[in-house]
Design an enzyme around this catalytic site. Structure first.
Site, short mmCIF file in Angstrom:
data_model
loop_
_atom_site.label_atom_id
_atom_site.label_comp_id
_atom_site.label_asym_id
_atom_site.label_seq_id
_atom_site.Cartn_x
_atom_site.Cartn_y
_atom_site.Cartn_z
N SER A 1 0.81 -1.23 0.00
CA SER A 1 0.00 0.00 0.00
C SER A 1 0.83 1.27 0.00
CB SER A 1 -0.93 0.01 1.20
OG SER A 1 -1.78 -1.12 1.12
N ASP B 1 -11.59 -6.48 -0.93
CA ASP B 1 -11.06 -5.42 -0.09
C ASP B 1 -10.66 -6.09 1.21
OD1 ASP B 1 -10.46 -2.67 0.04
OD2 ASP B 1 -12.03 -2.46 1.56
N HIS C 1 -15.34 0.05 2.77
CA HIS C 1 -15.14 1.30 3.51
C HIS C 1 -16.26 2.30 3.27
CE1 HIS C 1 -11.00 0.43 4.80
NE2 HIS C 1 -10.92 -0.25 3.65
N CYS D 1 -7.73 2.07 1.34
CA CYS D 1 -8.82 1.31 0.73
C CYS D 1 -8.37 0.67 -0.59
CB CYS D 1 -9.98 2.28 0.46
SG CYS D 1 -11.29 1.53 -0.51
N ASP E 1 -17.55 1.69 -1.94
CA ASP E 1 -16.77 0.46 -1.78
C ASP E 1 -17.62 -0.62 -1.16
OD1 ASP E 1 -14.97 -1.54 -1.22
OD2 ASP E 1 -14.00 -0.44 0.43
#
Lengths: 634, 370
Positions: free
Chosen positions: A331, A368, A374, A387, A355
């Site tokens: 990430s 996810d 989220h 996210c 999401d």
């Protein structure tokens, strides 16, 4: 009477003949002596110059004097590599008839252990025939005296004063410093290519790795020589003249060895890498790869046990993970993705997505990490909460060419050009890369689904911490990119003249400041209210950062539960950060191998580094893994 | 008082009457130069001056003693000395000690002797006696027998192998034949035959002798082996230049580049330190010595004395020529010392005995005439 007369007459004739023959002999003698004289004249007058030169050549031998190697200090003047003089007991094998007997005899005078013998044998295999090879180093004064008294019994053995390299910081910063070792065939080839043969005549050590290797020709200096009168046995009788060697140039590093030490300690016994850069200059403040090793072990020729221990260690301490280890960024890739979206006009900061907790792409479902998703996610939230779905969609929108084209600007997948060797290129995935990488036409094809994984820093992505730190520093520096470097300046010890390694911008990335600011604000949000908030709780400065987790092992369909997975299959924890957020003085990228989530083990290390560098706070031991961070993170 | 003076004069005359002043003066000059050179060659390791002084004292005493013996008496020694020497050479051939690959020495109780050294004088004595006793009617067969007397010891010594000494013995014998009137055509014929036999002789030579000849032609073919001596000694001589490097200043000498520097190669030491000028002086000294020897030979009153004096004189020349020839790289390296210069007792004793014979011949001449 007649007979007597005849006899007398004959005798007279004989006597005349005798006189004639003496005369003849006299002429012959004169002739022979003339030949001798002609020979003298030929040797001593006509060819005198030639023979005089030959006699001088016999008499005088040029003995190279190795210069003392340059000293390496950190940015604050702390000594990292220096020399000290010590006596060694050396044997010239070509001048010794029975080597074993000689060593046995020496062992009767001076302590010679089995390891010394072993090392001697190893060095002998590697060395040229006429060299003297140390059997014992660092003799005490008493040992020197003992040998001196018994020297006559050991032809071919002598005590030499030599300069030894010493790394007073021990295993701290060893990957950056590197080490020197005895010159081998490969080094000789390097020396020859550099046209330095003459200069290295008296040198028996050469930089093998790290800065010692990269700056070898700066550190080495200029060899001096002594004109020595030698006898027919090659022994020096007296010194006729001496040209002093010019000591090697000294290196002053950008490295802060104290910070380096704090950082290494923060890793504890975990494997990993960290690169901290001064964003304004590209100067490397700390370059950590754990575990480390003690470079002092290599200086006199490493003992076999030590070498095997280092080589067989499953943690591979000799590998410089900071530049050679390429890892998926996880990430930590997201801020760069977000900036790419803004620059490409594919997103605005305010634009939101919904999401649902998954992204369905052509029948393939990308999950996810948060069950149920989220909710509504804008750019800020996508970074702060990390996210995945936001970036799945974004990756699809940008396309693989859009992503790789943008990331190339930040230096991902290219060597940074840091001033030590051994840098890995990493992998910036693209259809073109895939074509080059694979042979099988099936594999050469780029699948659109692969773009989705790339978007969250997984898939084929693989970058070194040096690259990630450079990218982070560039972001912190509002797009002005520097080449990371370890050496600040080189000092000539004779003139004191400094050669600065000028921080020259590699390039200015043509990004809109407002776009950069969006990303930077989100990165601050991470340490305040996002995945990095726990690690930076109570910080007296504003830090900006992004956690990351890189999958090591693909768990097909199974839920990833850190505790249940073998340690070596746990995810790698990453963190990229800089501080203070408004005027960054330090930017870093850190990776903990199999450390689990970034927030869990990487971010706390970054906190310690910042605390020390910005506030001078010394941590108490290694950074603790934050078990509860597991829940909060991606 | 007068009686005392008379006694002193008689003693003095007894001591010096049979010495030859010119020979003695030249010899002392050469010995002095030799001592200075030996000092230079050895002072930084093991000084040999005292040893050499003792050698000289012994050799000069022997010279004095021999000079007292009239030639007629010397003649009596010819046959026993030759036969004894030959016998010892045969003993060496059978039981000798091998030193450095050559069988030259014979143990006799406490010490060992080198019988070939005796032959250097026994040979001319023997041949001179032989020709003297057949003086009245010399025929070709006498020359043939003389050649046989010459060949046997020569071959025994050459076989040891000691080529240097064999050459000296052979030369000493040949000079007697030469002065006795060996016909030119025979000498030229022999020389031609010798040349023709050269390839055959080459096979007779020992390996090391062949190597020495090869390295003479090209010393660089074996620069660390047998060529080393020649290369280093020519460098020493050549680097000496016209005036030399000065006494004790020879770098080739003092840095141990010259092998055998105080014995066979002492000329290299001398030439390095004294240069062309020194060499010239040395050559003149040897020429004077040889010249005086020739005068003695010409003035000698019997055939025996003439032949012996002539042979001894030319032997001296042979020593000098072969030694300097080999040290300067013109001749192969054979073991021939430089007369009165090289360190070593054996050669000195032989040479001084030869001088003693010359002096005897010179000083007993009048007595014979009277």
């Amino acid at each position: 009477m007649r007979r007597r007369y005849d006899a007398f007459h004959q005798q007279d004739g004989d006597f005349d003949r005798f006189r004639f023959r003496v005369g003849f002999a006299a002429v012959a003698v004169l002739f022979a002596f003339s030949i001798l004289f002609a020979r003298f004249f030929w040797l001593q007058v006509m060819h005198h110059d030639y023979y005089a030169t030959r006699a001088e050549g016999n008499r005088i031998s040029l003995v190279p004097v190795a210069p003392s190697r340059g000293v390496i200090v950190d940015r604050n003047g702390a000594v990292l590599a220096r020399n000290y003089s010590a006596f060694t007991l050396e044997i010239t094998p070509s001048r010794v008839r029975d080597l074993e007997a000689t060593i046995d005899s020496l062992a009767g005078l001076i302590e010679i252990q089995a390891k010394d013998r072993k090392r001697f044998r190893k060095l002998m295999e590697e060395s040229k025939n006429f060299e003297s090879i140390p059997i014992r180093t660092r003799l005490t004064d008493k040992e020197v005296a003992t040998f001196a008294a018994n020297r006559f019994r050991h032809p071919g053995v002598e005590v030499k004063a030599r300069l030894f390299r010493q790394y007073p910081q021990g295993d701290v910063g060893s990957h950056a410093l590197g080490y020197i070792g005895r010159v081998n065939d490969r080094d000789l080839a390097t020396i020859e290519t550099a046209g330095q043969d003459a200069n290295y005549k008296g040198t028996d050590h050469f930089g093998k790795t790290g800065l010692e290797q990269k700056y070898e020709f700066d550190l080495h200096g200029q060899a001096g020589y002594e004109e020595v009168e030698v006898d027919a046995g090659g022994r020096a009788v007296r010194i006729l003249s001496r040209t002093a060697p010019v000591p090697g140039r000294n290196l002053t590093l950008t490295l802060d060895i104290k910070l380096q030490e704090v950082t290494e300690r923060a890793f504890g016994d975990r494997r990993g890498a960290l690169v901290a850069i001064e964003p304004e200059t590209g100067g490397i403040l700390a370059m950590v790869s754990t575990p480390t090793f003690d470079p002092n072990l290599f200086v006199d020729g490493i003992r076999t046990e030590d070498w095997e221990r280092l080589n067989n260690d499953p943690d591979k301490p000799m590998i410089n993970r900071a530049i050679y280890g390429a890892y998926p960024p996880g990430s930590t890739f997201k801020p760069f993705m977000a900036l790419a979206a803004l620059e490409a006009g594919k997103r605005t900061p305010q634009q939101t997505i919904a999401d649902p907790g998954l992204f369905n792409f052509g029948g393939h479902v990308f999950m996810d990490d948060k069950k149920g998703g989220h909710g509504l996610v804008d750019m800020y939230k996508s970074i702060v909460q990390s996210c995945n779905t936001y970036y799945y969609i974004l990756a699809n929108d940008l396309g693989i060419d859009g992503i790789s084209g943008f990331m190339r600007l930040f230096g991902f997948g290219q060597r940074t050009g840091v001033d030590i060797d051994g840098e890995a290129e990493g992998v910036l995935p693209s259809p073109e890369w895939k074509r080059r990488r694979f042979k099988n036409p099936e594999q050469q094809k780029w699948y659109a689904g692969e773009t989705i994984s790339v978007g969250i820093g997984q898939g084929y992505n693989a970058y070194t911490m040096m690259q990630l730190a450079q990218a982070t520093a560039t972001l912190a520096n509002d797009g002005v990119m520097y080449r990371p470097h370890l050496v600040k300046y080189i000092t000539d010890p004779m003139t004191g003249e400094r050669t600065m390694i000028e921080p020259e911008p590699l390039r200015r990335l043509p990004f809109k400041q407002q776009n950069i600011d969006v990303i930077k604000r989100a990165l601050v949000g991470v340490t305040k209210e996002g995945t990095g908030a726990r690690a930076f709780a109570g910080a007296e400065y504003e830090a900006a950062g992004k956690t990351g987790t890189a999958q090591v092992f693909s768990l097909r369909g199974e839920k990833y539960v850190a505790g249940k997975v073998h340690e070596r299959r746990r995810d790698h924890a990453l963190f990229m950060a800089y501080a203070p957020a408004d005027k960054p003085r330090i930017a870093l990228a850190v990776l903990v191998e199999n450390g689990g989530f970034g927030a869990q083990s990487a971010a706390p290390i970054a906190r310690m580094v910042f605390d020390y560098y910005l506030l001078g706070k010394l941590p108490k031991g290694a950074a603790q893994e934050d078990e509860s961070a597991v829940e909060a993170d991606e | 008082m007068i009686a005392w003076q008379h006694l002193a004069r008689r003693l003095w005359h007894g001591a010096v009457d049979h010495l030859d002043a010119p020979l003695l003066t030249i010899t002392f000059c050469l010995m002095g130069v030799g001592l200075a050179t030996i000092f230079s060659a050895t002072y930084d390791s093991e000084n040999r001056i005292l040893n050499q002084l003792v050698n000289m004292a012994v050799a000069l005493s022997l010279m004095w003693a021999v000079a007292q013996v009239p030639p007629q008496k010397l003649m009596r020694f010819a046959v026993p000395l030759y036969v004894g020497g030959l016998f010892l050479l045969v003993l060496v051939f059978m039981f000798g000690i091998t030193v450095n690959g050559a069988q030259r020495w014979l143990h006799i109780g406490i010490t060992r002797i080198q019988p070939s050294e005796i032959m250097k004088l026994a040979m001319p004595l023997m041949l001179a006696w032989y020709f003297h006793s057949h003086e009245a009617n010399l025929k070709l067969r006498h020359y043939l027998i003389a050649a046989l007397l010459l060949a046997v010891p020569f071959l025994l010594v050459a076989k040891q192998p000691d080529l240097g000494t064999a050459i000296l013995i052979g030369a000493a014998g040949f000079y007697v034949l030469f002065f006795a009137g060996l016909q030119w055509k025979i000498m030229i014929g022999l020389a031609a035959a010798g040349l023709a036999a050269a390839p055959f002789l080459w096979h007779m030579l020992h390996d090391y002798q062949r190597r020495r000849i090869m390295t003479l032609i090209d010393p660089t073919s074996d620069p660390l082996g047998s060529g080393y001596h020649i290369i280093q000694s020519t460098i020493a001589i050549g680097s000496g230049g016209s005036a030399g490097k000065g006494w004790l200043q020879g770098t080739q000498t003092h840095l141990e580049f010259i092998p055998e520097k105080h014995t066979d190669f002492i000329f290299a030491v001398f030439a390095e330190e004294w240069g062309l000028l020194g060499n010239l002086v040395l050559l003149v000294l040897y020429l004077l010595l040889i010249g005086r020897g020739m005068m003695i030979a010409v003035n000698a009153s019997t055939l025996f004395a003439r032949l012996l004096a002539g042979s001894i004189t030319l032997s001296l020349f042979t020593y000098v020529f072969i030694n300097i020839g080999m040290v300067t790289g013109m001749l192969p390296v054979v073991g021939v010392p430089l007369p009165f210069m090289s360190y070593g007792g054996t050669a000195l004793v032989t040479l001084c005995t030869g001088l003693g014979i010359l002096m005897s011949i010179q000083t007993h001449r009048m007595l014979v005439k009277k």
